[in-house]
Design an enzyme around this catalytic site. Sequence first.
Site, PDB file in Angstrom:
ATOM      1  N   ASP A   1      39.034  43.423  39.918  1.00 59.13           N
ATOM      2  CA  ASP A   1      38.303  44.692  39.918  1.00 59.13           C
ATOM      3  C   ASP A   1      38.276  45.218  41.356  1.00 59.13           C
ATOM      4  OD1 ASP A   1      36.438  43.237  41.327  1.00 59.13           O
ATOM      5  OD2 ASP A   1      34.722  43.913  40.154  1.00 59.13           O
TER       6      ASP A   1
ATOM      7  N   LYS B   1      42.303  43.240  32.926  1.00 63.94           N
ATOM      8  CA  LYS B   1      41.015  42.925  33.546  1.00 63.94           C
ATOM      9  C   LYS B   1      39.983  42.553  32.469  1.00 63.94           C
ATOM     10  CE  LYS B   1      37.655  45.604  34.974  1.00 63.94           C
ATOM     11  NZ  LYS B   1      36.893  46.691  35.573  1.00 63.94           N
TER      12      LYS B   1
END
Length: 252
Positions: free
Chosen positions: A180, A161
Amino acid sequence: MATRTKSGKKKSPKPARRGKSAARKAIAAKKTSAKAASAAGTNPQRVAAILAKLDEAYPDATCELQHANAFQLLISTILSAQCTDVRVNQVTQQLYKKYATPAAFAYANPAELEKEIRPTGFFRNKTKSVMGASKAIVEKFGGQVPRTMEELLTLPGVARKTANVVLGTAYGIASGIVVDTHVIRLSQRLELTRDEDPKKIEQDLMTVIPQNKWIRFSHQLIWHGRRVCAARKPKCAECSLETLCNAPDKTV
Ligand code: SF4
């Protein structure tokens, strides 16, 4: 059809076999219907319509973490775990004045740094990650944040991420899709994935979203999640994607 035994008696088909065959048919039907539903959710026309609506609503969507360069974005992204961007921006405003280079973070006083980033939560682990990543950048990458996923993943505290945020926003490199909490929720509600695991969700999204849209798409979903499609009580009546959304928890 009935068959005969060696002694000539009629032999009826075994009921158990009929049961197994019915079960097999039921499983096959279930698989077919799951495939059909999945195909309906991710067919190219529907995906293109979702992307067009997002472009219309959020033409300038980008990362909301304030930063002046790739290194600051990396540090802010590490600090943003389990914390809002607003809070991180408040903390980094002063932090980047005091620690202006990767070396300044790498050889900082850990106790001081812990105190300074405390408002972002998980400050002990975050201090280790920030200092570890900074040290690696200084000692292994000549003071520059690396530009490949493989190299970024070697930095302490950096997973896909964070690496996707840095590569996409700082360098314009579409190496993957930022997944996310907002991207997870929205891609499920919009039937772009059926998975729960962020890694698998990213793979699903990378399959259905054209690569030239990857960077903006994740920011657009994050913006839509923050502004309209909240986890609790999504504002479906105000949502431009409403006609394309079949989420079970829709509020209209
Ligand atoms: S219609 Fe509601 S649930 Fe669906 S994307 Fe819009 S806000 Fe989210």
